[in-house]
Scaffold this motif. Structure first.
Motif, PDB file in Angstrom:
ATOM      1  N   MET A   1       9.144  15.325  -0.590  1.00 39.90           N
ATOM      2  CA  MET A   1       9.954  14.107  -0.495  1.00 39.90           C
ATOM      3  C   MET A   1      11.430  14.468  -0.409  1.00 39.90           C
ATOM      4  N   THR A   2      12.140  13.691   0.292  1.00 41.91           N
ATOM      5  CA  THR A   2      13.567  13.946   0.460  1.00 41.91           C
ATOM      6  C   THR A   2      14.302  13.619  -0.826  1.00 41.91           C
ATOM      7  N   THR A  42       2.289  11.353   2.108  1.00 36.32           N
ATOM      8  CA  THR A  42       2.694  12.652   2.651  1.00 36.32           C
ATOM      9  C   THR A  42       1.566  13.234   3.500  1.00 36.32           C
ATOM     10  N   THR A  43       0.352  13.152   2.991  1.00 36.75           N
ATOM     11  CA  THR A  43      -0.811  13.646   3.740  1.00 36.75           C
ATOM     12  C   THR A  43      -1.102  12.759   4.938  1.00 36.75           C
ATOM     13  N   TYR A  44      -1.039  11.461   4.725  1.00 36.29           N
ATOM     14  CA  TYR A  44      -1.397  10.499   5.775  1.00 36.29           C
ATOM     15  C   TYR A  44      -0.420  10.555   6.951  1.00 36.29           C
ATOM     16  N   LEU A  45       0.877  10.683   6.627  1.00 33.64           N
ATOM     17  CA  LEU A  45       1.896  10.689   7.679  1.00 33.64           C
ATOM     18  C   LEU A  45       2.168  12.098   8.226  1.00 33.64           C
ATOM     19  N   ALA A  47       4.003  14.340   6.666  1.00 37.50           N
ATOM     20  CA  ALA A  47       5.286  14.831   6.158  1.00 37.50           C
ATOM     21  C   ALA A  47       5.706  13.959   4.981  1.00 37.50           C
ATOM     22  N   PRO A  48       6.523  14.492   4.068  1.00 36.59           N
ATOM     23  CA  PRO A  48       7.003  13.662   2.957  1.00 36.59           C
ATOM     24  C   PRO A  48       7.774  12.461   3.496  1.00 36.59           C
ATOM     25  N   PRO A  49       7.457  11.248   3.045  1.00 33.09           N
ATOM     26  CA  PRO A  49       8.134  10.067   3.587  1.00 33.09           C
ATOM     27  C   PRO A  49       9.585   9.963   3.118  1.00 33.09           C
ATOM     28  N   SER A  50      10.452   9.602   4.037  1.00 34.13           N
ATOM     29  CA  SER A  50      11.844   9.301   3.704  1.00 34.13           C
ATOM     30  C   SER A  50      11.934   7.824   3.341  1.00 34.13           C
ATOM     31  N   LEU A  51      13.093   7.398   2.872  1.00 37.64           N
ATOM     32  CA  LEU A  51      13.287   5.969   2.602  1.00 37.64           C
ATOM     33  C   LEU A  51      13.098   5.153   3.870  1.00 37.64           C
ATOM     34  N   GLU A  52      13.563   5.684   4.972  1.00 34.39           N
ATOM     35  CA  GLU A  52      13.406   4.992   6.247  1.00 34.39           C
ATOM     36  C   GLU A  52      11.922   4.842   6.598  1.00 34.39           C
ATOM     37  N   ALA A  53      11.147   5.912   6.378  1.00 39.63           N
ATOM     38  CA  ALA A  53       9.713   5.859   6.667  1.00 39.63           C
ATOM     39  C   ALA A  53       9.004   4.864   5.757  1.00 39.63           C
ATOM     40  N   LEU A  54       9.420   4.796   4.496  1.00 35.02           N
ATOM     41  CA  LEU A  54       8.813   3.831   3.576  1.00 35.02           C
ATOM     42  C   LEU A  54       9.066   2.398   4.043  1.00 35.02           C
ATOM     43  N   GLY A  55      10.229   2.177   4.595  1.00 33.81           N
ATOM     44  CA  GLY A  55      10.548   0.841   5.086  1.00 33.81           C
ATOM     45  C   GLY A  55       9.748   0.453   6.313  1.00 33.81           C
ATOM     46  N   LYS A  56       9.196   1.432   7.001  1.00 28.94           N
ATOM     47  CA  LYS A  56       8.454   1.161   8.246  1.00 28.94           C
ATOM     48  C   LYS A  56       6.939   1.168   8.060  1.00 28.94           C
ATOM     49  N   LEU A  57       6.458   1.376   6.847  1.00 27.12           N
ATOM     50  CA  LEU A  57       5.011   1.392   6.625  1.00 27.12           C
ATOM     51  C   LEU A  57       4.398   0.046   7.006  1.00 27.12           C
ATOM     52  N   LYS A  58       3.237   0.100   7.636  1.00 28.77           N
ATOM     53  CA  LYS A  58       2.524  -1.088   8.076  1.00 28.77           C
ATOM     54  C   LYS A  58       1.421  -1.453   7.086  1.00 28.77           C
ATOM     55  N   PRO A  59       0.903  -2.688   7.168  1.00 33.15           N
ATOM     56  CA  PRO A  59      -0.195  -3.069   6.269  1.00 33.15           C
ATOM     57  C   PRO A  59      -1.371  -2.101   6.325  1.00 33.15           C
ATOM     58  N   ALA A  60      -1.676  -1.586   7.532  1.00 35.01           N
ATOM     59  CA  ALA A  60      -2.814  -0.679   7.672  1.00 35.01           C
ATOM     60  C   ALA A  60      -2.631   0.579   6.832  1.00 35.01           C
ATOM     61  N   GLU A  61      -1.389   1.013   6.649  1.00 36.55           N
ATOM     62  CA  GLU A  61      -1.138   2.233   5.883  1.00 36.55           C
ATOM     63  C   GLU A  61      -1.282   1.982   4.377  1.00 36.55           C
ATOM     64  N   PHE A  62      -0.880   0.804   3.944  1.00 34.26           N
ATOM     65  CA  PHE A  62      -1.114   0.451   2.541  1.00 34.26           C
ATOM     66  C   PHE A  62      -2.616   0.300   2.284  1.00 34.26           C
ATOM     67  N   ARG A  63      -3.315  -0.310   3.239  1.00 24.17           N
ATOM     68  CA  ARG A  63      -4.763  -0.500   3.070  1.00 24.17           C
ATOM     69  C   ARG A  63      -5.492   0.841   3.097  1.00 24.17           C
ATOM     70  N   ALA A  64      -4.980   1.790   3.852  1.00 25.41           N
ATOM     71  CA  ALA A  64      -5.592   3.122   3.880  1.00 25.41           C
ATOM     72  C   ALA A  64      -5.486   3.778   2.503  1.00 25.41           C
ATOM     73  N   TRP A  65      -4.366   3.582   1.842  1.00 25.60           N
ATOM     74  CA  TRP A  65      -4.195   4.118   0.480  1.00 25.60           C
ATOM     75  C   TRP A  65      -5.177   3.457  -0.484  1.00 25.60           C
ATOM     76  N   LEU A  66      -5.323   2.125  -0.390  1.00 25.87           N
ATOM     77  CA  LEU A  66      -6.264   1.424  -1.256  1.00 25.87           C
ATOM     78  C   LEU A  66      -7.694   1.869  -0.971  1.00 25.87           C
ATOM     79  N   ALA A  67      -8.011   2.068   0.311  1.00 26.71           N
ATOM     80  CA  ALA A  67      -9.355   2.515   0.686  1.00 26.71           C
ATOM     81  C   ALA A  67      -9.653   3.903   0.138  1.00 26.71           C
TER      82      ALA A  67
END
Length: 312
Positions: A1-2, A42-45, A47-67
């Motif tokens: 992570m940055t 970090t694994t899914y993307l 690379a370690p997510p930056s603040l900018e990357a966190l702001g761009k996460l989509k619902p599918a990426e949150f659901r992938a974490w829950l899954a």
């Protein structure tokens, strides 16, 4: 992570400590949840997510974490708490202008199975009600808390029902010599509940010690806070948390668990469901059946004592 994400996490942790005043174990759990989420991303993307990357996460990426949590067999209660932790972190980022993500607001908190609070054992309940007074505060506050807790456990009141009692209602009760109280609960349903001598004594002791009651109007709340206003349920909840920590009891010990203990102990002593239904103010007997759990040993004992063939 940055470094920027690291610094954001540190600022969030400071905020949880200073502003939210979370307990240490809760703070550790929040931090672990967010660290786990960021590790997954970090694994899914890749690379370690930056603040900018966190702001761009989509619902599918949150659901992938829950899954992934579901695939690992993690309890839904654990995932619900983890999601709450992550959402808190994103809300903090938004408020500080560090990152804004609308997608997380589209994700529903994992649904939890319906449950009721666990009842305390009778010895634990006795010990709970005998927790020593807090030395650093005025004595009348401890008398107030004792009176409230005895209404919850001794009479089965909901916390809202206890705190909605007015000065005139309690004053009339104490003056009349009655040992029953009329309570209006959910659905505007009124019921009559008996009060133990200890409960009446606690109400009287609080009334006599409280420095604010004499100045309150008849329709004002009987239970007041440290500054004389109506007592907030959060204050009672906080005191119960302090008491359970002092005794090493489970987190399931809440004000509502005292009402549950009232019902469970009555049932365990031979009380019938219909009577307990009336005392609790339940509209449906099925609610009482779900609310009052009886263990197999107790059921077997009742069976052996009551069934004609069991006596032969």
């Amino acid at each position: 992570m940055t470094a920027s994400v690291d610094s954001a996490r540190e600022a969030w942790r400071d905020w949880l400590t200073s502003e939210r005043r979370l307990a240490r174990h809760t703070l550790v759990a929040y931090e672990h949840d967010v660290a786990s989420f960021l590790g997954f991303m970090t694994t899914y993307l890749g690379a370690p997510p930056s603040l900018e990357a966190l702001g761009k996460l989509k619902p599918a990426e949150f659901r992938a974490w829950l899954a992934e949590r579901a695939r690992l067999g993690l309890a839904r209660t654990s995932t619900a708490r983890a999601f709450s932790s992550v959402r808190s972190f994103f809300q903090f980022l938004d408020k500080r202008g560090l990152a804004r993500n609308a997608s997380i607001g589209l994700i529903q908190t994992p649904k939890l199975p319906h449950s009721v609070p666990k009842a305390l054992s009778e010895p634990d309940m006795e010990e709970f009600l005998e927790v020593p007074a807090q030395q650093e505060r005025e004595a009348w506050l401890d008398r107030r808390d004792t009176a409230v807790l005895l209404l919850l456990y001794g009479a089965g009141l909901r916390i809202g029902e206890a705190l909605s009692l007015t000065r005139s209602e309690v004053e009339d009760l104490l003056a009349s010599g009655r040992d029953t109280l009329s309570v209006t609960g959910k659905g505007n349903k009124t019921r009559i509940v008996p009060l133990l001598p200890q409960t009446l004594a606690a109400l009287r002791a609080y009334r006599d010690a409280c420095p604010f009651l004499s100045a309150r109007r008849p329709g004002d709340s009987f239970f007041v806070g440290a500054r004389g206003g109506a007592l907030d349920p959060a204050i009672v909840q906080k005191r119960v948390r302090e008491m359970r920590r002092e005794l090493g009891l489970a987190d399931s010990v809440t004000p509502h668990a005292l009402r549950h203990s009232f019902a469970t102990h009555l049932l365990g002593a031979g009380g019938d469901l219909r009577t307990i239904q009336e005392l609790l103010g339940h509209a449906s007997l099925s609610t009482t059946q779900r609310y009052t759990a009886v263990d197999a040993t107790r059921l077997a004992a009742v069976y052996r004592a009551a069934h004609p063939r069991a006596k032969r």
